[in-house]
Design a protein around this motif. Structure first.
Motif, PDB file in Angstrom:
ATOM      1  N   UNK A 256       0.856  -1.177   0.000  1.00 30.97           N
ATOM      2  CA  UNK A 256       0.000   0.000   0.000  1.00 30.97           C
ATOM      3  C   UNK A 256       0.897   1.233   0.000  1.00 30.97           C
ATOM      4  N   UNK A 257       0.564   2.198  -0.859  1.00 29.57           N
ATOM      5  CA  UNK A 257       1.324   3.448  -0.841  1.00 29.57           C
ATOM      6  C   UNK A 257       1.191   4.121   0.520  1.00 29.57           C
ATOM      7  N   UNK A 258       2.283   4.749   0.956  1.00 31.76           N
ATOM      8  CA  UNK A 258       2.199   5.491   2.219  1.00 31.76           C
ATOM      9  C   UNK A 258       1.044   6.479   2.186  1.00 31.76           C
ATOM     10  N   UNK A 259       0.954   7.205   1.077  1.00 32.98           N
ATOM     11  CA  UNK A 259      -0.109   8.203   0.962  1.00 32.98           C
ATOM     12  C   UNK A 259      -1.398   7.503   0.507  1.00 32.98           C
ATOM     13  N   UNK A 260      -2.387   7.459   1.366  1.00 35.75           N
ATOM     14  CA  UNK A 260      -3.608   6.723   1.026  1.00 35.75           C
ATOM     15  C   UNK A 260      -4.367   7.339  -0.148  1.00 35.75           C
ATOM     16  N   UNK A 265       0.415   3.600  -9.667  1.00 35.83           N
ATOM     17  CA  UNK A 265       1.394   2.531  -9.501  1.00 35.83           C
ATOM     18  C   UNK A 265       2.821   3.004  -9.746  1.00 35.83           C
ATOM     19  N   UNK A 266       2.945   4.202 -10.323  1.00 39.73           N
ATOM     20  CA  UNK A 266       4.280   4.683 -10.703  1.00 39.73           C
ATOM     21  C   UNK A 266       5.179   4.848  -9.477  1.00 39.73           C
ATOM     22  N   UNK A 267       6.486   5.004  -9.744  1.00 45.46           N
ATOM     23  CA  UNK A 267       7.440   5.154  -8.646  1.00 45.46           C
ATOM     24  C   UNK A 267       7.668   6.607  -8.251  1.00 45.46           C
ATOM     25  N   UNK A 268       6.934   7.507  -8.904  1.00 47.21           N
ATOM     26  CA  UNK A 268       7.160   8.927  -8.650  1.00 47.21           C
ATOM     27  C   UNK A 268       6.027   9.497  -7.785  1.00 47.21           C
ATOM     28  N   UNK A 314      11.394  12.615   2.724  1.00 47.96           N
ATOM     29  CA  UNK A 314      11.686  11.198   2.506  1.00 47.96           C
ATOM     30  C   UNK A 314      11.139  10.743   1.155  1.00 47.96           C
ATOM     31  N   UNK A 315       9.983  11.231   0.786  1.00 44.60           N
ATOM     32  CA  UNK A 315       9.328  10.790  -0.449  1.00 44.60           C
ATOM     33  C   UNK A 315       9.994  11.365  -1.695  1.00 44.60           C
TER      34      UNK A 315
END
Lengths: 334, 334
Positions: A256-260, A265-268, A314-315
């Motif tokens: 799950x992405x940190x940001x809900x 799906x991308x890495x950016x 961090x992101x």
């Protein structure tokens, strides 16, 4: 769960709303829906009479837009199997228990129940929703009175997990099932980038910066312990098998992405500041009572402002995800 | 119920406390206790297994000091019969449902549950308390899932009483029982001094005096209808027998002083002003929503001040009582 499936959610996305949390659990429901449906189908089939009752409990239901999602999902699944088994139609009535600690806002939950009323119209199976206050580390139900337990984002992986299994095993009917969703870790090595542990490490880092500013005493920080441990799938399997109380039907891990709010799906990460703020809201919802108990209420706003910017930073390096474990269990025959 | 029996009640007797009401129901519990115990004993005996569950529901539980009284009484009775039937000891677990409308303060009820914890100590039967929001003029439970229904001072004798009997009959297990306590009238003749109807007539009189003062429009008063009817024992018996859904185990009528704080049997009211104020508190607790809906909130304080003095004046003539009917019913075999 699709937004069109019958439950109208409360609007508003202020800091005191549940909107920030609702996405997390909504995603979990979407991810675990096939397993939920499978479990409900098996429970449904195990009901022997033409006319019978299925007792379902959601443990750690909380209050807010997600509380009724499980009810809605289960009713949907029961309706589906009722239609499917047309030749030997069952008049299954579903009795729900929404469980949380006595301090939970059950009034809010109860007043939102009418939002379920248009669910499926007249063809809906009869269902009944009760609130059950109490810790799920105590007995909550009479022996062999529950068909299905559900718990999502509530159960913490702690020493008490075996106690939890023992209690629920006693309360389940023969053939009863349980679907548990909780935070996990990707593998046996703990400190991976993007892991849940990092989320909490950044809380520690934010607290540290308040120490440097003289806003928090160093001794206070040193004596603060986050009662948290994220298990791997391997550990989960081992513990359940050792207990001999449940057979594992299925276990899987998803990310799950940190940001809900981030469904890409991308890495950016498109907007690190905004994602940082979203993450801060979620984590604040989980940690606020612990933080306030230990550090007092005065630092809470500042802490999560700092945390939001630490997370944003961090992101910038890469999108972060954390692993969720979902386990579908069946009560073992003794 | 004796105050030493385990439930510590919330203190305070301000106008917003439940203290004014608690005496009424406490007296009803004392009066109906033998019938409650008898019903619980019969239900207890009807449980066939060595290990079984008794499901009990209190309909119209409200929130406040009385809400847990029924729970406490039932647990006490079950403990008593468990000890009595030593030779074939039953591990009976009791599952309670406290029912009221969704607007009831269930949070308050749930937070007061810990007050029950020291009840009987370790020897207490395991019991579980859930809250069930909803109108008892709708389905509340799955078919044949309840052993005992209790309702005290909540059920109004209206056209819906037959619907109530039909719904509860469906929800009771075979052998299931019901204990209902509600306001009645002494005989077929309505307007007796001291009757419940007089209590409400004095409300009409108080409203009339506000019309004279120009505080309430005459049309408003003329269009106000108190949805209230107090049946006689004869009527109650006739209606239940006609329904063919329940066998009457026992029905009786007892008298309650208008002033719930007045425990004396004498015919003299010691302090009419004080008794008038006590009665006004009780009636206000019952009627406030109706009055506010129809007349608005502005007159409420004045109305019940006038009412208190009107009642005080009425009590100067003689002590007034109203009749309570309690009916113990058993689900009929079909």
């Amino acid at each position: 769960m699709k937004t069109g499936s019958g439950v109208r959610m409360a609007t508003g996305n202020g800091e005191n709303s549940y909107a920030a949390n609702s996405r997390l659990q909504e995603k979990a429901i979407l991810e675990t829906r096939p397993m939920l449906r499978k479990a409900i189908e098996e429970v449904y089939k195990s009901l022997s009479d033409r006319r019978s009752t299925m007792v379902v409990a959601d443990l750690g239901c909380s209050s807010g837009p997600n509380t009724l999602r499980v009810v809605s999902e289960v009713i949907g699944a029961v309706q589906f199997y009722t239609r499917k088994s047309e030749e030997q139609r069952r008049a299954v009535e579903v009795q729900f228990f929404l469980n949380d600690l006595p301090g939970n806002d059950f009034n809010l939950v109860f007043r939102s129940l009418e939002q379920l009323e248009d669910l499926g119209g007249k063809e809906t199976q009869p269902y009944y929703v009760a609130g059950l206050p109490g810790s799920y580390y105590t007995k909550l139900f009479p022996s062999r009175s529950v068909h299905f337990f559900h718990s999502s984002y509530s159960l913490m992986w702690r020493s008490k997990f075996e106690l939890f299994l023992t209690l629920r095993s006693r309360e389940l009917v023969n053939g009863g099932r349980m679907l548990l969703t909780f935070l996990g870790r990707n593998s046996e090595e703990m400190m991976m980038h993007g892991d849940v542990s990092t989320l909490f490490e950044l809380v520690a880092k934010s607290l540290q910066s308040l120490v440097l500013k003289g806003r928090v005493e160093k001794e206070k920080l040193d004596s603060f312990n986050l009662p948290y441990y994220a298990p791997s799938v391997k550990e989960v399997k081992a513990l359940i098998n050792e207990s001999k109380l449940f057979d594992i039907e299925h276990v899987r891990l998803f990310q799950s992405n940190w940001d809900p709010q981030d469904d890409l799906d991308s890495d950016v990460v498109l907007d690190c500041a905004s994602s940082g703020a979203n993450v801060a809201k979620c984590i604040r919802a989980v940690l606020e009572p612990l933080i306030v108990d230990h550090f007092g209420v005065d630092i809470i706003e500042e802490l999560f402002m700092v945390y939001a910017s630490v997370v944003a930073k961090h992101l910038e390096k890469a999108k972060a995800k954390y692993p969720i474990i979902v386990a579908s269990l069946k009560k073992a025959r003794h």
